[in-house]
Enzyme design. Structure first.
Site, PDB file in Angstrom:
ATOM      1  N   CYS A   1       0.834  -1.207   0.000  1.00  0.00           N
ATOM      2  CA  CYS A   1       0.000   0.000   0.000  1.00  0.00           C
ATOM      3  C   CYS A   1       0.866   1.252   0.000  1.00  0.00           C
ATOM      4  O   CYS A   1       2.047   1.211   0.309  1.00  0.00           O
ATOM      5  CB  CYS A   1      -0.876   0.063   1.256  1.00  0.00           C
ATOM      6  SG  CYS A   1      -1.967  -1.346   1.492  1.00  0.00           S
TER       7      CYS A   1
ATOM      8  N   ASP B   1      19.326  38.017 -13.274  1.00  0.00           N
ATOM      9  CA  ASP B   1      18.022  38.250 -13.909  1.00  0.00           C
ATOM     10  C   ASP B   1      17.414  39.559 -13.406  1.00  0.00           C
ATOM     11  O   ASP B   1      17.385  39.839 -12.197  1.00  0.00           O
ATOM     12  CB  ASP B   1      17.079  37.087 -13.585  1.00  0.00           C
ATOM     13  CG  ASP B   1      15.717  37.250 -14.229  1.00  0.00           C
ATOM     14  OD1 ASP B   1      15.585  36.863 -15.401  1.00  0.00           O
ATOM     15  OD2 ASP B   1      14.802  37.771 -13.557  1.00  0.00           O
TER      16      ASP B   1
END
Length: 492
Positions: free
Chosen positions: A38, A442
């Site tokens: 599971c 940037d």
């Protein structure tokens, strides 16, 4: 959460007892009494701790003779965040396996791409994942088969071929072994309300919460190249160049999954198309770990708290992104889109879009390498950058792929004419998937840093950002989100 978590029994038991979905995909619980495995968040009553054992992969559970739980469907949990945040051999091998390399080229092909012997790769995967490359690829084939059984009306023989099985018998045996149901029993269990559109597959792409779709889909929509990408009726749509053909993906953010519609010219491309869409949307990330680290900076903490769960928008095609990064040097987003759209119309391969809107695949490096440089409407120095890049991509001198070594490839990019740190790092961040790529030069980042009171010179900002490692690419997303100005790609 870290590598080898399945060996920390006490921690795993706690995660299972609290049904904590954040751990889905990090490890799998195998129940000794029922022989079922599971995901940690399985809704059934947790077994007694002494009946639990833990594995690092679904493939390891299957090899040990456990079958997938019919309730929690562990095979559909998000992938481990490990493989996209690490740069070592095992992580690069896992990215290639997800991209279908073992099915197409075998284990020798996987080894050749990584530059190691098959024995070394098998040994390392077995040590860390409890399963070798063939078993991991088999687990992926089983999941593809299940998807096709449940979402199409295709005959089983076609599904077996599309999922990569060598024979109907192997297909039947694998499905029965993994899911404890025959293919026809699996098909009978699907909801009677399922709507099956011929040629189109509809599926759900799971992710770990939280997910903030705004920057993710907003960035993809803002930079979309006409003909290749579009934003329509709340969905991001784009064409895909795939190993066996082409496809069109339509991706819509929902509260607990991404709704995905795929139209493929060859169904054998299904697992690769899914893997590339997940990668583009960064769906295997662990947002809790990322955000917790960034929150340790008092300036970033309120930015993260305002809209947690940001992902790094990536790409479905690394070579395409590199070309577009060069087209975006020192121009606005609108100008970069116009440049790219011209290339697409002139050199892209036409495709049929049942919904209209999308017209082409982005041109391949080979097609772009044949373009007359004089026909390119860009400054001569950028033309040299462009032709060198597409030439090296076309002849294989430069390879940008899921298996790329981030630091080596970045150094190779920086050696190309016209490639400065910004271009190399934006490719590292969005094409190669380096979670620690950073863009201190940037314009948007520097402006955001200044507004927040962070150092705004590249050197000082880089020094401050050392505390954000290894998640600086995610810090970039948070910083970009504070800047309301349109995206301008100024640095080279």
């Amino acid at each position: 959460m870290q590598n080898g978590m399945h060996t920390d029994t006490e921690r795993c038991v706690r995660a299972v007892q609290s049904k904590d979905a954040r751990f889905d995909g990090w490890f799998f619980t195998a129940v000794l009494t029922t022989r079922i495995y599971c995901r940690p968040s399985c809704p059934v009553v947790p077994p007694k701790p002494e009946n639990m054992t833990f594995y690092p992969s679904a493939a390891a559970c299957q090899q040990a003779g456990f079958r997938a739980c019919k309730r929690c469907r562990p095979d559909t949990s998000p992938g481990s965040p490990e493989w996209n945040q690490r740069a070592d051999l095992v992580a690069r091998a896992m990215r290639l396996i997800a991209d279908g390399t073992v099915d197409r080229e075998g284990v020798p092909g996987l080894a050749a791409r990584l530059g190691y012997s098959t024995r070394q790769i098998e040994r390392q995967l077995l040590a860390e994942l409890g399963a070798g490359p063939l078993a991991l690829a088999r687990a992926q084939r089983a999941q593809t088969a299940r998807l096709l059984i449940e979402t199409t009306a295709l005959p089983m023989a076609e599904i077996a071929f599309a999922a990569g099985f060598s024979s109907i018998r192997t297909f039947n045996d694998t499905v029965r072994h993994v899911f404890a149901l025959s293919p026809s029993e699996l098909r009978n269990r699907r909801p009677k309300t399922a709507v099956l559109t011929p040629g189109t597959l509809t599926l759900r792409l799971p992710f770990r919460a939280p997910l903030n779709p705004d920057n993710l889909f907003g960035h993809l929509a803002a930079t979309a190249v006409p003909g290749v990408e579009e934003w329509r009726a709340g969905a991001y749509r784009r064409t895909l160049r795939l190993p066996y053909g082409h496809g069109i993906a339509s991706l819509t953010p929902k509260s607990d999954h991404i709704a995905c519609r795929l139209t493929l010219s060859d169904l054998r491309d299904l697992p690769v198309a899914i893997s590339r869409c997940r990668r583009m949307l960064d769906l295997d990330a662990d947002p809790v770990a990322v955000d917790d680290q960034l929150r340790t900076d008092p300036v970033l903490a309120p930015v993260v708290d305002k809209a947690p769960g940001r992902r790094v928008p990536r790409t479905v095609d690394e070579a395409e992104f590199a070309v577009r990064a060069v087209l975006g040097q020192q121009v606005s987003t609108a100008a970069a889109r116009t440049h790219a759209a011209r290339l697409v119309t002139a050199h892209g391969e036409p495709v049929d879009d049942p919904e209209g809107g999308l017209t082409h695949l982005f041109p391949s490096p080979e097609a772009l390498a044949a373009v007359d440089p004089e026909s390119l409407a860009m400054p001569r120095t950028r033309r040299t950058t462009f032709t060198t890049l597409v030439g090296q991509l076309a002849d294989g001198t430069l390879h940008l792929g899921v298996e790329s070594d981030w630091s080596e490839t970045r150094a190779q990019l920086l050696s190309l004419p016209g490639f400065g740190p910004w271009t190399a790092d934006v490719i590292a961040m969005r094409a190669l998937g380096d979670p620690d790529a950073f863009l201190p030069t940037d314009l948007g980042i520097r402006r955001a840093a200044q507004e927040l009171g962070l150092p705004s010179t590249p050197a000082a900002l880089t020094a401050r950002a050392a505390a954000w490692r290894p998640w600086r690419a995610y810090a970039v997303q948070y910083l970009w989100a504070t800047d309301s100005h349109p995206i301008n790609f100024l640095p080279v």
